[in-house]
Design an enzyme around this catalytic site. Structure first.
Site, PDB file in Angstrom:
ATOM      1  N   ARG A   1     -37.967  65.940 -30.280  1.00  0.00           N
ATOM      2  CA  ARG A   1     -36.549  65.945 -30.639  1.00  0.00           C
ATOM      3  C   ARG A   1     -36.236  66.922 -31.767  1.00  0.00           C
ATOM      4  O   ARG A   1     -35.071  67.142 -32.088  1.00  0.00           O
ATOM      5  CB  ARG A   1     -36.107  64.544 -31.052  1.00  0.00           C
ATOM      6  CG  ARG A   1     -36.180  63.517 -29.926  1.00  0.00           C
ATOM      7  CD  ARG A   1     -35.736  62.153 -30.399  1.00  0.00           C
ATOM      8  NE  ARG A   1     -35.863  61.145 -29.371  1.00  0.00           N
ATOM      9  CZ  ARG A   1     -34.965  60.890 -28.431  1.00  0.00           C
ATOM     10  NH1 ARG A   1     -33.846  61.587 -28.402  1.00  0.00           N
ATOM     11  NH2 ARG A   1     -35.170  59.957 -27.530  1.00  0.00           N
TER      12      ARG A   1
ATOM     13  N   ARG B   1     -20.675  62.608 -31.897  1.00  0.00           N
ATOM     14  CA  ARG B   1     -22.082  62.228 -31.748  1.00  0.00           C
ATOM     15  C   ARG B   1     -22.874  63.354 -31.088  1.00  0.00           C
ATOM     16  O   ARG B   1     -24.007  63.655 -31.473  1.00  0.00           O
ATOM     17  CB  ARG B   1     -22.168  60.951 -30.917  1.00  0.00           C
ATOM     18  CG  ARG B   1     -23.567  60.359 -30.805  1.00  0.00           C
ATOM     19  CD  ARG B   1     -23.533  58.981 -30.180  1.00  0.00           C
ATOM     20  NE  ARG B   1     -23.068  59.009 -28.801  1.00  0.00           N
ATOM     21  CZ  ARG B   1     -21.974  58.393 -28.366  1.00  0.00           C
ATOM     22  NH1 ARG B   1     -21.219  57.695 -29.199  1.00  0.00           N
ATOM     23  NH2 ARG B   1     -21.627  58.446 -27.092  1.00  0.00           N
TER      24      ARG B   1
END
Length: 227
Positions: free
Chosen positions: A95, A178
């Site tokens: 990530r 987001r």
């Protein structure tokens, strides 16, 4: 040619809403690679009470992030299982660039490497439309999606005629905020794999089957070169 010491490793990249999960399942079947999502790894290890699972559970119970080293060890264990003999297709990891570096080092220590990192590219407005298009029936919770399953009459449930509404998390403005946080980290990982010469990009707006074929066109030559 000598077989690789470790199976092939494909890192599938894409923003939330890009269709990464769908493509990972299809590709793992087509290519014979084990589909590995880190969330599934954690759950299985905790359920089976493996040593690494017990360690990871301790962090999670304290509300802490599981260290990258523990996650990598779980991935290496997964690579050693019989169904991953040909390799794995990673979905949702790494990530960030730190995780990418740790993964590269761990794989290199085992004689392996990331063979290819295909990126499913979808423009941000399209991602927002996909992620922010869900509406719910207020009476019974029947789900709708403005792209995939729109109601026959705007704002009204087909089943019971009640009002449709959006949860706060599904509102486009919430989704966009987001998403922008997540895209920043994704851009760094994309840059990392581009710099390492293993990135391949495909258009994620051309339909599921076409995206699959485009991904196979990127992945197959890369893993074939190391067979």
């Amino acid at each position: 040619m000598t077989a690789p010491a470790i199976g092939h490793v494909v890192v599938l990249l894409g923003a939330p809403g890009a269709g990464k999960g769908t493509q990972a399942q299809i590709l793992s079947e087509r290519l014979g690679l084990a589909h590995v999502a880190t969330g599934d790894l954690f759950r299985a290890a905790v359920r089976d009470q493996t040593p690494l699972g017990v360690t990871a559970k301790g962090y999670m119970d304290r509300g802490e992030l599981v260290p990258d080293e523990v996650t990598i060890e779980m991935l290496l264990e997964r690579l050693a299982k019989p169904d991953a003999a040909a390799g794995i297709l990673l979905d949702g990891f790494p990530r960030n660039t730190v995780q990418a570096e740790v993964l590269d080092k761990a794989l290199a220590d085992k004689g392996g490497r990331v063979d290819v990192a295909p990126l499913i590219e979808v423009p941000e407005p399209e991602l927002v439309a996909r992620l922010g298009g869900r509406w719910i029936c207020r009476a019974q919770g029947h789900p709708y999606h403005m792209q995939g399953k729109p109601p026959q009459k705007a704002g009204v449930c087909d089943v019971d005629g009640s009002e449709l509404y959006q949860r706060d998390d599904d509102r486009p403005e919430t989704v966009q905020a987001r998403l922008r946080q997540q895209l920043g980290a994704l851009d760094q990982v994309v840059g990392y794999y581009r710099d390492h010469g293993v990135l391949g990009s495909v258009d994620g707006t051309i339909g599921i089957e076409n995206v699959t074929n485009a991904l196979l066109g990127v992945i197959t030559p890369a893993i074939g070169a190391r067979s």
